[in-house]
Design an enzyme around this catalytic site. Structure first.
Site, PDB file in Angstrom:
ATOM      1  N   ASN A 108     -10.053  -0.586   0.203  1.00  0.00           N
ATOM      2  CA  ASN A 108      -8.596  -0.447   0.181  1.00  0.00           C
ATOM      3  C   ASN A 108      -8.076  -0.924  -1.175  1.00  0.00           C
ATOM      4  O   ASN A 108      -8.113  -2.113  -1.467  1.00  0.00           O
ATOM      5  CB  ASN A 108      -8.017  -1.286   1.331  1.00  0.00           C
ATOM      6  N   HIS A 165      -3.462   6.916   3.295  1.00  0.00           N
ATOM      7  CA  HIS A 165      -3.840   5.671   2.610  1.00  0.00           C
ATOM      8  C   HIS A 165      -5.233   5.255   3.097  1.00  0.00           C
ATOM      9  O   HIS A 165      -5.516   5.274   4.298  1.00  0.00           O
ATOM     10  CB  HIS A 165      -2.802   4.591   2.921  1.00  0.00           C
ATOM     11  N   CYS A 183       0.812  -1.223   0.000  1.00  0.00           N
ATOM     12  CA  CYS A 183       0.000   0.000   0.000  1.00  0.00           C
ATOM     13  C   CYS A 183       0.843   1.270   0.000  1.00  0.00           C
ATOM     14  O   CYS A 183       0.326   2.360  -0.229  1.00  0.00           O
ATOM     15  CB  CYS A 183      -0.957  -0.008   1.187  1.00  0.00           C
TER      16      CYS A 183
END
Ligand code: COA
Length: 329
Positions: A286, A254, A113
């Site tokens: 996500n 994020h 990520c």
């Protein structure tokens, strides 16, 4: 002072939407549970014939169009992904071919990520040293193909898509002020895909029987480390630039979990309902390396960032990897 500046942003998401109500029909969960624990309401899912490169190439075309430059002008393409089209060649090379960036070097970057922040950091250094003038940084994932749709602990979290940014050399005041990247490999097996690499190859039948080619995660451990790491990365960026949280015009964290986002923001003195906090997680879940560039593109196209704004990016992901970037827009 020579630095790099984002001159174009783009994003591309699959049209297919998977809502929490859709998930209720395939696993033992509820919209209420997913919403309250994660903040996610729906996510986008790639359809047959759509790959990581599909979304990456389209996001890149949109970023190039906004920057007003031709693909041939690119010196470098960096693509953050943990779900490449193939183990090799790099998905970045497929994107290079699809957009016609014939003069660019292209490679993939595996930092989960944090992939986009890592990519931004490398691109910024290439530009500052004079080795590149125009760099395309992409985050792109098709996580739906490595998500175990029988595991309610993980399958509710992830989605597919891509975001991209064009960086160009500038001598003005705006641009990337700093990037900081970190890793902590002692937690490598806390969030990972155990199979389909060479420890547990897909050619071994047991790998498939044990469902090793899907994401495995210790959710609680990841949660705790994510909040601490994103705060550390964000504070490092502020300290390096002699700033405090009050100087931040927009925080783009994020998009992993609303509770992680809110806890990180709170530690920086930014309330969950503060307009300086960017959140689009409810729409996309996500999307790993794609989450920050998709967010930057949305913030850019909806006028959330104005000239002179201090935009703070902070990411955390498998590895563990984490990092931040401070941008004067
Ligand atoms: N629907 C309903 N119940 C669920 C569920 C789901 N989708 N997933 C788990 N549960 C259950 C568990 O089985 C557990 O039940 P039990 O108490 O009977 O054993 C209960 O809910 C609580 O589980 P727990 O794991 O403690 O929940 P949590 O509040 O920690 O939330 C996560 C779980 C995954 C949402 C949370 O840990 C998290 O977001 N972690 C970070 C994940 C992440 O962001 N990863 C990517 C980082 S880049």
């Amino acid at each position: 002072m020579v630095r790099s500046r984002i001159t174009g942003t783009g994003s591309c998401l699959p049209d297919k939407i998977l809502t929490n109500l859709d998930l209720e029909r395939i696993i033992d969960t509820s919209d209420e549970w997913i919403t309250s624990r994660t903040g996610i309401k729906e996510r986008r899912i790639a359809e047959e014939g759509q790959f990581t490169s599909t979304f990456a190439a389209e996001a890149s075309r949109r970023a190039l169009e906004m920057a007003g430059i031709k693909a041939e002008e690119l010196d470098l393409i960096i693509l953050g992904t943990v779900t490449p089209d193939f183990p090799f060649p790099a998905t970045a090379c497929i994107v290079q071919h699809e957009i016609g960036a014939v003069n660019a070097a292209a490679f993939d970057l595996s930092a989960a990520c944090s992939g986009f922040i890592y990519g931004l950091s490398i691109a910024d250094k290439y530009i500052r040293t004079g080795d590149a003038k125009k760099v395309l940084v992409i985050g792109a994932e098709v996580l739906s193909r490595v998500v175990d749709w029988t595991d309610r602990n993980t399958c509710i979290l992830f989605g597919d898509g891509s975001g991209a940014a064009v960086l160009e050399v500038t001598e003005g005041d705006s641009g990337i002020l700093s990037t900081h990247i970190f890793s902590n490999g002692s937690f490598w097996n806390t969030l990972y895909q155990p199979g389909c690499g060479n420890r547990n190859p897909a050619t071994n039948e047991q790998t498939l029987l044990d469902r090793l080619c899907y994401i495995r995660m210790e959710g609680n451990d990841v949660f705790k480390h994510a909040v601490r790491a994103m705060e550390e990365a964000a504070c490092t960026a502020l300290t390096a630039n002699g700033m405090t949280p009050a100087d931040v015009s927009l925080l783009i964290p994020h998009q992993a979990n609303r509770r992680i986002i809110d806890a990180t923001a709170k530690r920086l003195g930014i309330a969950a309902d503060d307009a300086r906090l960017f959140v689009n997680l409810h729409n996309y879940g996500n999307t790993s390396s794609a989450s920050i560039p998709i967010s930057i593109d949305e913030a850019n196209r909806t006028g959330r960032m104005k000239s002179g704004d201090n935009v703070l990016l902070a990411a955390f992901g498998g590895g563990f990897t984490y990092g931040s970037a401070l941008i004067r827009w």
